[in-house]
Design an enzyme around this catalytic site. Structure first.
Site, PDB file in Angstrom:
ATOM      1  CB  ALA A  14      -3.026  -1.133  -2.764  1.00 28.80           C
ATOM      2  N   GLY A  72       3.314   0.110  -1.873  1.00 30.01           N
ATOM      3  CA  GLY A  72       2.961  -0.164  -3.257  1.00 30.01           C
ATOM      4  C   GLY A  72       4.065   0.257  -4.208  1.00 30.01           C
ATOM      5  CG  LEU A 107      -1.594   1.320   1.592  1.00 26.45           C
ATOM      6  CD1 LEU A 107      -2.585   1.722   0.499  1.00 26.45           C
ATOM      7  CD2 LEU A 107      -2.311   1.211   2.944  1.00 26.45           C
ATOM      8  CB  SER A 108       0.790   4.237   0.462  1.00 28.39           C
ATOM      9  OG  SER A 108       1.103   5.595   0.419  1.00 28.39           O
ATOM     10  CB  ALA A 109       5.657   4.202   0.969  1.00 29.68           C
TER      11      ALA A 109
END
Length: 489
Positions: A181, A161, A157-159
């Site tokens: 994501a 991801g 997720l985010s970083a």
């Protein structure tokens, strides 16, 4: 504190303001603490030389057989391994489908906001830093559990991801698939100063230029490439939806399959799924656009098979992305406990189509209690007979089906070869009139350098603001053109 860690901390803190993924997380940064083992989550030490200074946590169901898959799950900024363990839903499907999960964790010693260093070549490159530490965790877990080296997957997720995308490029020989994501394209940035630009709008590169960034991460690698899922909320103002478009362009180019989806359909939570098949007709890249969702991982709390996770900061109630990611990777087709599978049904065929339905039939399998019907990778029905009619479909749309025999214990066998059916009629074009700002927020356009471009066609729509309005016509799904002079729906 060791001098090397102190130097790393000072270097990272000096430019914290430029981090790409911190805009929505500053208020919680001070609360970040090292994860502690919770329930079935266990810390592992001594997994390798650990050049990236990470912690390793893992979860595995009791009695896990040899040759089971292995999943690596990477948290976002300000999160911990325990946060991801508690809210993402991965432990549920590890129990249900039979696989182990590794939860790497970074810390404030690496980055002031506990972000994985997806923007730092010293951390995200092959054989270096955090990326090398994560691969050491994979190797350790494979030895510990006897995991199948052909079925190792990574998600984040985010970083996390962004680091997932970098790992897929740097280690395509390790990871069979990935799921990004609310994340960033591979090598979108190579410095903290450049990271913020990726966050709000990555470079306007061609698919080939994006693909070159993947190919350059492990020069000389000839495949096979990982299969990639891309999750994005249309109202994400931390990592803008343009990143999902760039990820799609990047990985479809690597696969050599173009940017027009092979099929598009609708899932729960106002989610649009677009599938990009490889030359064999199997999904290679899939995008999941969650309408109205902000920055976070899509979850759907509940006890149903397709429900998972818990709502929390950056875990948003919409759809269980973990379930659909696992289905895309084929994790649901494994047999926990190593039991013998029923054979694949033979003779799967399309017996009829209408504008809104597809009828299928197949040869019965001895010992089958029922049959599981999958459409585009997701189970849509269980039937006792060797035929099924799938209703409520879109006109003029291609759908892919497989069928698996299910025994009396509810265990599915090997899936049949895939067949494709196209409903009759033509899918009507859809038209959307809105400001440039609203078009971007809805996932129909993206921004680069303060300008807005239509997704798919990349037509210049003008400045990114609420004062410029355009009508966009969507046809085929996910491809938008400017239609200000008239847009027949």
């Amino acid at each position: 504190m060791r001098p090397s860690i102190l130097r790393r901390l000072l270097r990272r803190v000096a430019s914290t303001a430029a981090l790409a993924l911190v805009a929505a997380t500053l208020s919680t940064a001070a609360a970040v603490q090292p994860a502690s083992a919770a329930g079935g989550l266990q810390q592992v030490t001594g997994f390798g030389s650990n050049p990236g200074n990470l912690r390793m946590y893992e979860y595995a169901p009791a009695g896990l057989p040899a040759n089971a898959p292995l999943v690596v799950a990477l948290h976002g900024c300000t999160q911990t391994a325990n946060d991801y363990y508690a809210s993402s839903g991965w432990p549920k499907y590890a129990d249900l489908w039979g696989f182990a999960v590794v939860f790497p964790q970074t810390s404030a010693a690496n980055n002031a906001l506990s972000c994985f260093g997806w923007f730092d070549p010293a951390e995200d490159s092959r054989g270096r830093g955090e990326a090398a530490s994560i691969v050491q965790m994979v190797e350790y877990a494979q030895q510990q559990y006897g995991s199948d080296g052909r079925r190792v997957y990574v998600t984040g997720l985010s970083a996390g991801g962004g680091m997932t995308a970098d790992l897929l490029a740097a280690y395509p020989d390790v990871f069979a698939g990935g799921s990004v994501a609310s994340g960033l394209p591979t090598q979108c940035a190579t410095s903290q100063a450049g990271a913020s630009g990726c966050q709000t709008g990555p470079q306007k590169l061609t698919p080939a230029q994006w693909g070159d960034k993947v190919r350059g991460a492990h020069p000389g690698y000839a495949g096979p490439w990982p299969r990639v899922a891309i999750w994005q909320g249309t109202a994400d103002h931390t990592v803008y939806p343009a990143n999902a478009s760039a990820l799609r362009d990047q990985w479809t180019d690597v696969w050599g399959i173009g940017q027009t989806p092979s099929a598009t359909d609708t899932l729960p939570g106002s989610t649009t799924r677009s599938v990009y098949d490889d030359a064999s007709g199997d999904p290679a890249v899939v995008t999941y656009s969650v309408s109205g969702m902000g920055h976070g991982l899509a979850v759907s709390p509940g006890s149903g098979t397709e429900q998972c996770g818990a709502t929390a900061a950056y875990f948003l109630n919409a759809i269980c992305s973990t379930y659909h990611t696992g289905v895309f990777w084929g994790l649901d087709q494994d047999v926990p406990g190593g039991g013998e599978q029923l054979p694949a049904p033979s003779g799967l065929r399309v017996t009829g189509v209408t504008a809104d339905s597809v009828s299928l039939a197949w040869d019965a399998v001895a010992g089958a209690d029922s049959y599981a019907v999958h459409r585009d990778g997701a189970r849509v029905a269980t039937t006792a007979s060797a035929s099924y009619t799938d209703p409520g479909l879109a006109a003029g749309t291609a759908y892919r089906y497989t069928v698996a025999a299910v025994d009396g214990s509810g265990t599915p066998g090997t899936a049949s070869p895939r067949v494709t059916a196209t409903t009759t009629g033509a899918a009507p074009a859809r038209c959307f009139t809105a400001t440039n700002y609203a078009q971007v927020a809805a996932g129909r356009a993206h921004t680069t350098g303060g300008l807005v471009y239509a997704n798919g066609s990349d037509q210049d729509m003008g400045l990114y603001n609420v004062f410029v309005t355009h009508t966009l016509r969507e046809s085929p799904p996910g491809h938008f053109v400017i239609a200000d002079t008239g847009c027949a729906a």
